[in-house]
Write a protein that holds these residues in place. Sequence first.
Motif, PDB file in Angstrom:
ATOM      1  N   ASP A 108       0.854  -1.183   0.000  1.00 16.83           N
ATOM      2  CA  ASP A 108       0.000   0.000   0.000  1.00 16.83           C
ATOM      3  C   ASP A 108       0.896   1.241   0.000  1.00 16.83           C
ATOM      4  OD1 ASP A 108      -2.898   1.112   0.718  1.00 16.83           O
ATOM      5  OD2 ASP A 108      -1.444   2.176   1.956  1.00 16.83           O
ATOM      6  N   VAL A 109       0.395   2.348  -0.550  1.00 18.21           N
ATOM      7  CA  VAL A 109       1.213   3.558  -0.679  1.00 18.21           C
ATOM      8  C   VAL A 109       1.690   4.111   0.661  1.00 18.21           C
ATOM      9  CG1 VAL A 109       0.291   4.311  -2.902  1.00 18.21           C
ATOM     10  CG2 VAL A 109      -0.892   4.959  -0.794  1.00 18.21           C
ATOM     11  N   THR A 110       1.073   3.713   1.770  1.00 24.60           N
ATOM     12  CA  THR A 110       1.494   4.227   3.071  1.00 24.60           C
ATOM     13  C   THR A 110       2.538   3.333   3.749  1.00 24.60           C
ATOM     14  OG1 THR A 110      -0.297   3.098   4.258  1.00 24.60           O
ATOM     15  CG2 THR A 110      -0.761   5.308   3.407  1.00 24.60           C
ATOM     16  N   TRP A 111       2.938   2.239   3.133  1.00 27.16           N
ATOM     17  CA  TRP A 111       3.841   1.298   3.783  1.00 27.16           C
ATOM     18  C   TRP A 111       5.335   1.423   3.452  1.00 27.16           C
ATOM     19  CZ3 TRP A 111       0.458  -3.629   2.492  1.00 27.16           C
ATOM     20  CH2 TRP A 111      -0.740  -3.554   3.202  1.00 27.16           C
ATOM     21  N   PRO A 112       5.754   1.932   2.286  1.00 26.56           N
ATOM     22  CA  PRO A 112       7.177   1.920   1.949  1.00 26.56           C
ATOM     23  C   PRO A 112       8.106   2.501   3.008  1.00 26.56           C
ATOM     24  CG  PRO A 112       5.934   2.418  -0.010  1.00 26.56           C
ATOM     25  CD  PRO A 112       4.949   2.411   1.141  1.00 26.56           C
ATOM     26  N   LYS A 113       7.744   3.628   3.609  1.00 23.21           N
ATOM     27  CA  LYS A 113       8.605   4.231   4.632  1.00 23.21           C
ATOM     28  C   LYS A 113       8.775   3.293   5.816  1.00 23.21           C
ATOM     29  CE  LYS A 113      10.642   7.613   7.024  1.00 23.21           C
ATOM     30  NZ  LYS A 113      11.890   8.286   6.648  1.00 23.21           N
ATOM     31  N   MET A 114       7.697   2.699   6.266  1.00 24.72           N
ATOM     32  CA  MET A 114       7.740   1.767   7.386  1.00 24.72           C
ATOM     33  C   MET A 114       8.619   0.565   7.041  1.00 24.72           C
ATOM     34  SD  MET A 114       4.562  -0.223   9.274  1.00 24.72           S
ATOM     35  CE  MET A 114       3.845  -0.742   7.719  1.00 24.72           C
ATOM     36  N   PHE A 115       8.419   0.013   5.848  1.00 30.07           N
ATOM     37  CA  PHE A 115       9.178  -1.162   5.425  1.00 30.07           C
ATOM     38  C   PHE A 115      10.667  -0.838   5.272  1.00 30.07           C
ATOM     39  CE2 PHE A 115       5.478  -3.572   3.108  1.00 30.07           C
ATOM     40  CZ  PHE A 115       4.816  -3.672   4.322  1.00 30.07           C
ATOM     41  N   ALA A 116      10.952   0.312   4.672  1.00 35.20           N
ATOM     42  CA  ALA A 116      12.350   0.690   4.444  1.00 35.20           C
ATOM     43  C   ALA A 116      13.057   0.979   5.763  1.00 35.20           C
ATOM     44  CB  ALA A 116      12.419   1.901   3.517  1.00 35.20           C
ATOM     45  N   SER A 117      12.373   1.664   6.673  1.00 37.09           N
ATOM     46  CA  SER A 117      12.967   2.000   7.973  1.00 37.09           C
ATOM     47  C   SER A 117      13.325   0.750   8.767  1.00 37.09           C
ATOM     48  CB  SER A 117      12.004   2.867   8.786  1.00 37.09           C
ATOM     49  OG  SER A 117      11.735   4.082   8.124  1.00 37.09           O
ATOM     50  N   PRO A 123      16.633  -1.174  -1.639  1.00 36.28           N
ATOM     51  CA  PRO A 123      16.706  -0.095  -2.625  1.00 36.28           C
ATOM     52  C   PRO A 123      16.830  -0.713  -4.015  1.00 36.28           C
ATOM     53  CG  PRO A 123      18.259   0.276  -0.828  1.00 36.28           C
ATOM     54  CD  PRO A 123      17.769  -1.130  -0.699  1.00 36.28           C
ATOM     55  N   ILE A 124      16.277  -0.048  -5.010  1.00 38.02           N
ATOM     56  CA  ILE A 124      16.316  -0.608  -6.368  1.00 38.02           C
ATOM     57  C   ILE A 124      17.147   0.241  -7.320  1.00 38.02           C
ATOM     58  CG2 ILE A 124      14.071  -1.737  -6.087  1.00 38.02           C
ATOM     59  CD1 ILE A 124      12.855   0.574  -7.734  1.00 38.02           C
ATOM     60  N   ASP A 125      17.912   1.192  -6.782  1.00 33.74           N
ATOM     61  CA  ASP A 125      18.677   2.112  -7.629  1.00 33.74           C
ATOM     62  C   ASP A 125      19.636   1.397  -8.577  1.00 33.74           C
ATOM     63  OD1 ASP A 125      18.022   4.933  -6.286  1.00 33.74           O
ATOM     64  OD2 ASP A 125      18.308   3.468  -4.695  1.00 33.74           O
ATOM     65  N   GLU A 126      20.203   0.269  -8.173  1.00 31.53           N
ATOM     66  CA  GLU A 126      21.150  -0.432  -9.043  1.00 31.53           C
ATOM     67  C   GLU A 126      20.467  -1.191 -10.174  1.00 31.53           C
ATOM     68  OE1 GLU A 126      23.008  -4.161  -7.469  1.00 31.53           O
ATOM     69  OE2 GLU A 126      22.052  -3.522  -5.572  1.00 31.53           O
ATOM     70  N   TYR A 127      19.156  -1.351 -10.079  1.00 32.24           N
ATOM     71  CA  TYR A 127      18.423  -2.096 -11.103  1.00 32.24           C
ATOM     72  C   TYR A 127      17.608  -1.190 -12.032  1.00 32.24           C
ATOM     73  CZ  TYR A 127      19.306  -5.597  -7.480  1.00 32.24           C
ATOM     74  OH  TYR A 127      19.897  -6.398  -6.536  1.00 32.24           O
ATOM     75  N   ILE A 128      17.247  -0.009 -11.552  1.00 32.36           N
ATOM     76  CA  ILE A 128      16.369   0.885 -12.318  1.00 32.36           C
ATOM     77  C   ILE A 128      17.015   2.261 -12.440  1.00 32.36           C
ATOM     78  CG2 ILE A 128      14.149   2.095 -12.250  1.00 32.36           C
ATOM     79  CD1 ILE A 128      12.883  -0.398 -11.174  1.00 32.36           C
ATOM     80  N   ASN A 327      14.064  -7.458   1.044  1.00 32.84           N
ATOM     81  CA  ASN A 327      15.501  -7.289   1.271  1.00 32.84           C
ATOM     82  C   ASN A 327      16.208  -8.609   1.555  1.00 32.84           C
ATOM     83  OD1 ASN A 327      17.712  -5.569   1.316  1.00 32.84           O
ATOM     84  ND2 ASN A 327      17.603  -5.239   3.518  1.00 32.84           N
ATOM     85  N   SER A 328      15.443  -9.640   1.957  1.00 38.73           N
ATOM     86  CA  SER A 328      16.045 -10.952   2.236  1.00 38.73           C
ATOM     87  C   SER A 328      16.037 -11.871   1.014  1.00 38.73           C
ATOM     88  CB  SER A 328      15.292 -11.642   3.383  1.00 38.73           C
ATOM     89  OG  SER A 328      15.445 -10.938   4.591  1.00 38.73           O
ATOM     90  N   SER A 329      15.476 -11.389  -0.076  1.00 39.49           N
ATOM     91  CA  SER A 329      15.411 -12.210  -1.294  1.00 39.49           C
ATOM     92  C   SER A 329      16.809 -12.523  -1.823  1.00 39.49           C
ATOM     93  CB  SER A 329      14.617 -11.472  -2.386  1.00 39.49           C
ATOM     94  OG  SER A 329      14.758 -12.121  -3.638  1.00 39.49           O
ATOM     95  N   GLU A 330      16.960 -13.738  -2.326  1.00 43.66           N
ATOM     96  CA  GLU A 330      18.225 -14.129  -2.955  1.00 43.66           C
ATOM     97  C   GLU A 330      18.212 -13.836  -4.455  1.00 43.66           C
ATOM     98  OE1 GLU A 330      18.540 -18.277  -1.951  1.00 43.66           O
ATOM     99  OE2 GLU A 330      19.585 -17.834  -0.055  1.00 43.66           O
ATOM    100  N   HIS A 331      17.095 -13.303  -4.929  1.00 39.73           N
ATOM    101  CA  HIS A 331      16.942 -13.063  -6.366  1.00 39.73           C
ATOM    102  C   HIS A 331      16.415 -11.647  -6.640  1.00 39.73           C
ATOM    103  CE1 HIS A 331      17.701 -17.312  -6.849  1.00 39.73           C
ATOM    104  NE2 HIS A 331      16.654 -17.614  -6.099  1.00 39.73           N
TER     105      HIS A 331
END
Length: 433
Positions: A108-117, A123-128, A327-331
């Motif tokens: 949901d749009v209100t969750w990214p900050k909570m999840f990232a914190s 982070p997806i900067d290296e892929y996008i 963040n725990s994904s191996e892929h």
Amino acid sequence: MNRKRFLAAVLGTAMIIPACSGGSGDNKPAGAAGAEPQNKPKAPVTIEFAAGLDATGEFAKSIERFNKSHPDIQVKYIELPQVPNEQLTRYTTWFNSKSKTPDLLMADVTWPKMFASAGWIAPIDEYISADFLKQFYPAAVDVAKIDGKQYGVQGWIDVGMIYYRKDLLEKYNQKIPQTWSEMEQVAQEIMKKESDPNLVGYVFQGAKIEGATINWLEFLWGNGGDVFDANGKIKVDTPKAIEAMKKMHALVHTSKISPVSVATSSPNDNQIVFGNGNAIFMRNWPNTYTSLKETKVSEKYDVMPIPKFEGGKSQPSTGGWVYVINNSSEHKKEAAELMKFFLSDAEQKSMLLQTSKIATNRNALADPEVASKQPISTVAQRLLETAKSRPALRAYEQFSRAMQTEINLVLNGQKDPEQAMKDAQKEIDKIKE
């Protein structure tokens, strides 16, 4: 050397050569029964994608298209309950146990900050790349940009808009209002001339739900305000925030274009009132557009931007869902490939046409076929240019609950706006961000 010794030597050499060249050490010639192929195809990587139940089946079809076009990556679709809170519970359980799957998920749009914190998403900067992100409307990118890093991209988007009775505005030669004051004047004029006791001017979401916070934010932003002060702290007890609350109060208790019942209403409640021909204006979401075609106001309505304060700018709030990577994904790399596939022009267009969800991809939303089949898309393009995501807060739910309580009390006439904002600030100050 006699003939028998010569043949024995040759056969012995022939049996040694395959073992040396194959490197298997099992002395089996290539092609022999039970031998391993020297260039065995690499098994595809399997990743899991989790999202709420899709009754249309479009997600499953999209994944099928991905699997066919990406033989090296295969996707397993994990369908979750449609209720966001139930999804959040499931995600929290997975993240706290450091589960490696699901690899890609919708938040949901209100969750990214909570999840990232919490370190739950990557982070997806290296892929996008930055160029890739230019394809999308600002709100779809900003919603997952946290502390300078990009943690995801919004997959589809809701945007607040005002539905209005175009037949009534035309009947009384009224212009489409740009400001809240103009809306009050237009609504009062039409209500007076119609002399219909069942007709109200404006309905919106004022019950103690997320919708109340969203509506207040749209008043605040339209007044040039924000919930953050110069130091990045949450500050709602400010002149502009109080003015926003006063205007909401005035709609019900001064100009009286809104009924007191908005204090108990949800988007669906508002849709019923408007659909029955009992409201001139209504704040709602894009999915309402098609639903109203089956009501008494069919062919009698249109949509316009959220009003603003004099000197302000219309800034509707967004809703919807964001693609993020565990963040725990191996892929992670493969998960990013799936994310980019879902966000492509073709897949976003297909999702829009098959499900009526508003695409975040500019090309998909502007496609001629989309415009002809989903008229709301043309209006959405304009609104999304100035739309804003709700505040990126780790404890957004607590912030919203504090605001919902005070907004509801104001709309009910149980508390004045100044005191409500002071009390909201006290509750918000208890939140540990």
